[in-house]
Design a protein around this motif. Structure first.
Motif, PDB file in Angstrom:
ATOM      1  N   ALA A   1       0.830  -1.205   0.000  1.00  0.00           N
ATOM      2  CA  ALA A   1       0.000   0.000   0.000  1.00  0.00           C
ATOM      3  C   ALA A   1       0.865   1.257   0.000  1.00  0.00           C
ATOM      4  O   ALA A   1       0.573   2.226  -0.715  1.00  0.00           O
ATOM      5  CB  ALA A   1      -0.928  -0.009   1.213  1.00  0.00           C
TER       6      ALA A   1
ATOM      7  N   ASN B   1       2.745   1.431  -3.580  1.00  0.00           N
ATOM      8  CA  ASN B   1       1.979   1.619  -4.818  1.00  0.00           C
ATOM      9  C   ASN B   1       0.806   2.591  -4.709  1.00  0.00           C
ATOM     10  O   ASN B   1       0.434   3.209  -5.703  1.00  0.00           O
ATOM     11  CB  ASN B   1       1.443   0.260  -5.301  1.00  0.00           C
ATOM     12  N   ASP B   2       0.197   2.710  -3.521  1.00  0.00           N
ATOM     13  CA  ASP B   2      -1.048   3.471  -3.404  1.00  0.00           C
ATOM     14  C   ASP B   2      -0.910   4.794  -2.665  1.00  0.00           C
ATOM     15  O   ASP B   2      -1.730   5.691  -2.867  1.00  0.00           O
ATOM     16  CB  ASP B   2      -2.115   2.623  -2.687  1.00  0.00           C
ATOM     17  N   TYR B   3       0.098   4.928  -1.802  1.00  0.00           N
ATOM     18  CA  TYR B   3       0.245   6.165  -1.039  1.00  0.00           C
ATOM     19  C   TYR B   3       0.533   7.325  -1.994  1.00  0.00           C
ATOM     20  O   TYR B   3       1.422   7.262  -2.843  1.00  0.00           O
ATOM     21  CB  TYR B   3       1.377   6.050  -0.022  1.00  0.00           C
TER      22      TYR B   3
ATOM     23  N   SER C   1      -1.505   8.420  -4.298  1.00  0.00           N
ATOM     24  CA  SER C   1      -2.422   8.362  -5.441  1.00  0.00           C
ATOM     25  C   SER C   1      -3.828   7.948  -5.021  1.00  0.00           C
ATOM     26  O   SER C   1      -4.815   8.477  -5.535  1.00  0.00           O
ATOM     27  CB  SER C   1      -1.896   7.377  -6.499  1.00  0.00           C
ATOM     28  N   ASP C   2      -3.925   7.003  -4.085  1.00  0.00           N
ATOM     29  CA  ASP C   2      -5.230   6.587  -3.569  1.00  0.00           C
ATOM     30  C   ASP C   2      -5.593   7.499  -2.391  1.00  0.00           C
ATOM     31  O   ASP C   2      -4.913   7.477  -1.365  1.00  0.00           O
ATOM     32  CB  ASP C   2      -5.167   5.126  -3.116  1.00  0.00           C
TER      33      ASP C   2
ATOM     34  N   VAL D   1      -6.193   5.567   1.126  1.00  0.00           N
ATOM     35  CA  VAL D   1      -4.940   5.053   1.698  1.00  0.00           C
ATOM     36  C   VAL D   1      -4.070   6.218   2.185  1.00  0.00           C
ATOM     37  O   VAL D   1      -3.506   6.173   3.280  1.00  0.00           O
ATOM     38  CB  VAL D   1      -4.171   4.199   0.669  1.00  0.00           C
TER      39      VAL D   1
END
Length: 243
Positions: A127, A130-132, A134-135, A138
């Motif tokens: 997470a 890859n996601d911090y 942008s999401d 998250v």
């Protein structure tokens, strides 16, 4: 006497599950409100609205827990009121599964903390990589966690090394990873700051509040055991009731 005891236990079962049902409805309504109109919810908090931003992140969690409690309350009420052995047994089985899961989670957390850390790391590391950044969900969860606990990443700042966030920000890390708490926060500055990872901070927080956490866990366990005992009592005495 037996009939009077049965009626009393049945009434207690209905009232207990009615409370569960109402609690579930409250959580469900609050979760929907926070998810749909978080701004109005934060205005209600007034001076606490800044800290209240973390509540927006748990709106869907409240909805999920609320639905479970509503269904569980309905199941228990209907089982006791209609004197249905099938519904009572289903209610007992669900509570038993929840109780066993909680005990197992507690044992793993206490006796196999490294195993628990491995499970959490398997979720947290991807997470952060890859996601911090942008999401939004998250990002908001991790920003709130790192800000409140004064920590960085799951282990430390190295969780952000090579991440999507670092690449998109020219090698800069989240401000919480540096003692100065300002941007840009370089890897060298983060290394000198030696800010602890959030997992260590969570463990320390739990240790500081061990009595409170233990008391809450014990209270929930006692309620679950009482619910199972009452439902099984009604289940076993329904045949005598019919006779």
């Amino acid at each position: 006497i037996k009939m009077g005891c049965f009626t009393f236990v049945k009434l207690m079962m209905v009232l207990f599950n009615l409370l569960i049902f109402l609690g579930g409805l409250t959580l469900l309504a609050m979760g929907i409100w926070v998810s749909v109109d978080g701004g109005s919810f934060l205005k209600l908090l007034g001076p606490f609205s800044g800290q209240g931003m973390q509540f927006v992140n748990v709106g869907f969690f409240c909805i999920a827990i609320g639905i479970v409690l509503v269904l569980l309350g309905l199941l228990g009420c209907c089982g006791a009121h209609k004197e249905s052995k099938c519904l009572l047994l289903t209610f007992f089985s669900i509570i038993l599964i929840i109780f066993i899961a909680e005990v197992a989670a507690g044992v793993v957390a206490l006796a196999y903390s490294s195993f628990a850390e491995g499970i959490l790391r398997a979720w947290a590391t991807p997470a952060l990589k890859n996601d911090y950044g942008s999401d939004p969900v998250v990002t908001k969860i991790w920003n709130t966690t790192m800000s409140e606990l004064k920590c960085c990443g799951f282990t430390n700042y190295t969780d952000f090394m090579g991440s999507k966030f670092e690449k998109e920000n020219g090698g800069s890390l989240p401000p919480s990873c540096c003692w100065t708490n300002s941007t840009p926060c370089s890897a060298d500055e983060a290394e000198r700051s030696t800010v602890q990872g959030c997992f260590e901070q969570i463990l320390e927080t739990l240790k500081e509040h061990a009595n409170i956490v233990g008391g809450i866990a014990a209270g929930i366990g006692i309620l679950e055991i009482a619910a199972m005992t009452v439902s099984m009592y009604l289940y076993c005495h329904l045949d005598n009731r019919v006779n």
